[in-house]
Design a protein around this motif. Structure first.
Motif, PDB file in Angstrom:
ATOM      1  N   SER A   1       4.804   1.432  -5.522  1.00  0.00           N
ATOM      2  CA  SER A   1       5.557   2.138  -4.487  1.00  0.00           C
ATOM      3  C   SER A   1       4.616   2.867  -3.535  1.00  0.00           C
ATOM      4  CB  SER A   1       6.516   3.132  -5.141  1.00  0.00           C
ATOM      5  OG  SER A   1       7.175   3.889  -4.171  1.00  0.00           O
ATOM      6  N   ARG A   2       3.608   3.507  -4.074  1.00  0.00           N
ATOM      7  CA  ARG A   2       2.627   4.228  -3.250  1.00  0.00           C
ATOM      8  C   ARG A   2       1.918   3.275  -2.308  1.00  0.00           C
ATOM      9  NH1 ARG A   2      -2.535   5.506  -2.803  1.00  0.00           N
ATOM     10  NH2 ARG A   2      -3.240   4.188  -4.505  1.00  0.00           N
ATOM     11  N   LEU A   3       1.489   2.133  -2.829  1.00  0.00           N
ATOM     12  CA  LEU A   3       0.788   1.142  -2.006  1.00  0.00           C
ATOM     13  C   LEU A   3       1.700   0.544  -0.938  1.00  0.00           C
ATOM     14  CD1 LEU A   3      -1.283  -0.664  -4.789  1.00  0.00           C
ATOM     15  CD2 LEU A   3      -2.120   0.959  -3.060  1.00  0.00           C
ATOM     16  N   ALA A   4       2.939   0.306  -1.287  1.00  0.00           N
ATOM     17  CA  ALA A   4       3.896  -0.234  -0.313  1.00  0.00           C
ATOM     18  C   ALA A   4       4.134   0.768   0.810  1.00  0.00           C
ATOM     19  CB  ALA A   4       5.207  -0.588  -1.001  1.00  0.00           C
ATOM     20  N   ASN A   5       4.246   2.047   0.464  1.00  0.00           N
ATOM     21  CA  ASN A   5       4.452   3.075   1.487  1.00  0.00           C
ATOM     22  C   ASN A   5       3.257   3.169   2.424  1.00  0.00           C
ATOM     23  OD1 ASN A   5       7.008   3.810   0.656  1.00  0.00           O
ATOM     24  ND2 ASN A   5       6.269   5.415  -0.705  1.00  0.00           N
ATOM     25  N   ILE A   6       2.065   3.092   1.883  1.00  0.00           N
ATOM     26  CA  ILE A   6       0.860   3.126   2.712  1.00  0.00           C
ATOM     27  C   ILE A   6       0.856   1.932   3.661  1.00  0.00           C
ATOM     28  CG2 ILE A   6      -1.650   2.833   2.663  1.00  0.00           C
ATOM     29  CD1 ILE A   6      -1.623   4.492   0.027  1.00  0.00           C
ATOM     30  N   SER A   7       1.137   0.761   3.127  1.00  0.00           N
ATOM     31  CA  SER A   7       1.147  -0.452   3.942  1.00  0.00           C
ATOM     32  C   SER A   7       2.195  -0.387   5.046  1.00  0.00           C
ATOM     33  CB  SER A   7       1.401  -1.671   3.051  1.00  0.00           C
ATOM     34  OG  SER A   7       1.484  -2.841   3.827  1.00  0.00           O
ATOM     35  N   MET A   8       3.395   0.073   4.715  1.00  0.00           N
ATOM     36  CA  MET A   8       4.464   0.179   5.711  1.00  0.00           C
ATOM     37  C   MET A   8       4.080   1.172   6.801  1.00  0.00           C
ATOM     38  SD  MET A   8       7.827  -0.012   3.228  1.00  0.00           S
ATOM     39  CE  MET A   8       8.831   0.828   4.404  1.00  0.00           C
ATOM     40  N   TRP A   9       3.493   2.300   6.441  1.00  0.00           N
ATOM     41  CA  TRP A   9       3.106   3.306   7.417  1.00  0.00           C
ATOM     42  C   TRP A   9       2.001   2.758   8.324  1.00  0.00           C
ATOM     43  CZ3 TRP A   9       4.646   6.942  10.242  1.00  0.00           C
ATOM     44  CH2 TRP A   9       3.785   7.853  10.846  1.00  0.00           C
ATOM     45  N   GLU A  10       1.032   2.054   7.762  1.00  0.00           N
ATOM     46  CA  GLU A  10      -0.040   1.467   8.571  1.00  0.00           C
ATOM     47  C   GLU A  10       0.522   0.443   9.557  1.00  0.00           C
ATOM     48  OE1 GLU A  10      -3.185   2.461   8.768  1.00  0.00           O
ATOM     49  OE2 GLU A  10      -2.727   4.003   7.273  1.00  0.00           O
ATOM     50  N   ASN A  11       1.464  -0.388   9.126  1.00  0.00           N
ATOM     51  CA  ASN A  11       2.094  -1.357  10.027  1.00  0.00           C
ATOM     52  C   ASN A  11       2.876  -0.650  11.128  1.00  0.00           C
ATOM     53  OD1 ASN A  11       1.123  -3.621   8.711  1.00  0.00           O
ATOM     54  ND2 ASN A  11       2.891  -3.788   7.379  1.00  0.00           N
TER      55      ASN A  11
END
Length: 68
Positions: free
Chosen positions: A50-60
């Motif tokens: 979940s943490r990694l997905a949130n980081i990825s979504m925010w970067e996109n």
């Protein structure tokens, strides 16, 4: 409501007046239970994913809007 178990599945019959939006929420939960029933993942694994997905979504999101 009628609950019936067959060899390969469980059938639930409900009257037509049941609220479909509430029923969809229940079905979503049951789908989640079905998909995770055999999972060996721990809560720690889920939290990290979940943490990694949130980081990825925010970067996109930032990249699409030219936010630094």
């Amino acid at each position: 409501m009628i609950l019936e178990r067959t060899k390969n599945e469980i059938l639930v019959r409900l009257p037509a007046y049941v609220d479909l939006s509430e029923l969809q929420n229940i079905l979503d939960f049951l789908k989640y239970k079905e998909n995770t029933a055999k999972s060996k993942a721990s809560q720690k694994d889920a939290d990290e994913l979940s943490r990694l997905a949130n980081i990825s979504m925010w970067e996109n999101f930032k990249a699409k809007r030219n936010i630094k």
